[in-house]
Design an enzyme around this catalytic site. Structure first.
Site, PDB file in Angstrom:
ATOM      1  N   MET A  33       1.135  -0.792   0.155  1.00  0.00           N
ATOM      2  CA  MET A  33      -0.109   0.010  -0.451  1.00  0.00           C
ATOM      3  C   MET A  33       0.689   1.684   0.182  1.00  0.00           C
ATOM      4  SD  MET A  33      -3.084  -0.843   2.736  1.00  0.00           S
ATOM      5  CE  MET A  33      -1.932  -1.845   4.087  1.00  0.00           C
ATOM      6  N   CYS A 108      -6.623   4.513  10.117  1.00  0.00           N
ATOM      7  CA  CYS A 108      -5.916   3.877   9.500  1.00  0.00           C
ATOM      8  C   CYS A 108      -6.384   1.878   9.529  1.00  0.00           C
ATOM      9  CB  CYS A 108      -4.913   4.114   9.199  1.00  0.00           C
ATOM     10  SG  CYS A 108      -3.572   3.697   7.753  1.00  0.00           S
ATOM     11  N   CYS A 207       1.013   6.382  11.525  1.00  0.00           N
ATOM     12  CA  CYS A 207       0.985   5.510  10.531  1.00  0.00           C
ATOM     13  C   CYS A 207       1.011   6.355   9.043  1.00  0.00           C
ATOM     14  CB  CYS A 207      -0.509   5.034  10.666  1.00  0.00           C
ATOM     15  SG  CYS A 207      -1.282   3.553   9.719  1.00  0.00           S
TER      16      CYS A 207
END
Length: 377
Positions: A33, A108, A207
């Site tokens: 990601m 997240c 994050c």
């Protein structure tokens, strides 16, 4: 053969998770990601120049690619940059503007890793499950016919706190291969396998944004707002701050009080008046509370009663605190502590446990001392 799509981050944990799934007989593919892009975020901000640094995601991708090649698993890349901005980062900044202290990792997980990633993995890459390198466990309770989120066995690395907003549907499609292992065992396994990530330092910071000077980072998105630093007991102005949102409850360093002999600490903020309150007396008087209101609650499992006792964490790594919970609505509850608790901070997350089972969690809204709202929070 069931197919699992692993969120391969370029770190040691997800690397070993991929290997363990292969050993368990699953067909495994990796999905990397990319959720943060400084240049694109500048465009979203209207091309304004910001003092930002590019997160070394390309390095992480190369590490993830090296692991996938070593283990013989296909790897794909996917961008959730706009989704991260819309669902996580804008909320993160909005909370700080209100003087609250949010936890972006929880959002997240809720919206990116276990929503957009999950949908992409199942729909685009035809996976049956997703897997992450979190230290947590999922168990299906036959009697209750529900999935349960359990702490990881490594108490120093347990990450169930950050997973408190997950749902039954998300847990049903998620595997946590590291839940029964310790970090030391994971590192040893990675070294034995000769993985490129075996000795890589654990990621810290926000994050997907990473480590950086947090105050300078916030200044990119929330301009300085100079105001008074006030002694809450004497009402004396002792100095100037550059923005109340840059400070946290209980903070002692970085107050810039010009070498004053007394040891002061932050006890509260008035965002409307732009005042930072500090004190140098007993912490019992200013930092401790006996209960709090928690909103935006997510209960992973069906509650059997509206009043129950359990334990709670109000910060990650905090020891479990005995509490009683009164459900006020499907998304709010009043939490009373068996003993006074220090630095209950609006915006942070309260996460509830029944022994090894994570019941869910929510966001701290208000702290009380003996049923009286702490006005300075």
């Amino acid at each position: 053969m069931k197919k699992v799509i692993v969120g391969l981050s370029g770190g040691v944990d997800s690397s070993v998770a991929l290997y363990l799934l292969q050993q368990a007989g699953y067909e495994v593919e990796a999905l990397f990601m990319r959720n943060w892009d400084s240049n694109l975020n500048n465009d979203i901000l209207g091309n304004q120049q910001i003092n930002d640094i590019i997160c070394p995601q390309e390095v992480d991708y190369q590490d993830a690619k090296a692991v996938s090649e070593k283990l013989g698993a296909p790897i794909h890349r996917v961008d959730f940059i706009k989704e991260y901005w819309d669902y996580v980062f804008t909320h993160f900044i909005a909370e700080y503007k209100q003087g609250r202290t949010p936890n972006p990792d929880i959002l997240c997980n809720k919206y990116i890793k276990f929503d957009f990633f999950l949908k992409t993995a199942l729909e685009q890459y035809h996976g049956d499950y997703i897997a992450m390198g979190h230290y947590a466990r999922v168990r299906y309770n036959e009697e209750l016919q529900e999935y349960q989120l359990l702490r990881g066995v490594d108490t120093t690395k347990d990450q169930s706190y950050f997973l408190c907003q997950l749902s039954q549907a998300q847990l049903a499609k998620t595997l946590f291969p590291l839940g029964d292992l310790t970090k030391r065992e994971v590192r040893a396994m990675a070294e034995q396998l000769g993985l490129a990530t075996a000795t890589k330092k654990d990621s810290t910071g926000i994050c997907f944004i990473g480590e950086r000077d947090f105050k300078k980072f916030l200044e990119n998105y929330i301009p300085n707002q100079v105001g008074d630093i006030v002694d809450i007991e004497t009402n004396e102005v002792l100095g100037q701050h550059s923005g109340v949102m840059y400070y946290t409850i209980g903070q002692r360093r970085g107050l810039n009080l010009g070498g004053m002999a007394e040891a002061y600490f932050v006890v509260g903020k008035n965002v409307a008046k732009n005042i930072l309150y500090i004190a140098n007396s007993s912490e019992d008087q200013w930092l401790y509370s006996t209960s709090c209101l928690v909103n935006d609650t997510n209960w992973i499992n069906q509650l059997q009663t509206n009043n129950f006792t359990c334990t709670a964490k109000f910060r990650y790594r905090q020891k479990d605190i005995p509490v009683s919970v009164e459900i006020l609505s499907p998304t709010s509850c009043l939490v009373r502590f068996a003993e006074k608790v220090k630095a209950i901070t609006p915006g942070q997350s309260a996460v509830f446990y029944q022994d090894e089972v994570c019941l869910g969690g929510g966001v701290i809204d208000t702290a009380y001392l003996d049923d009286t709202k702490l006005w300075y929070l």
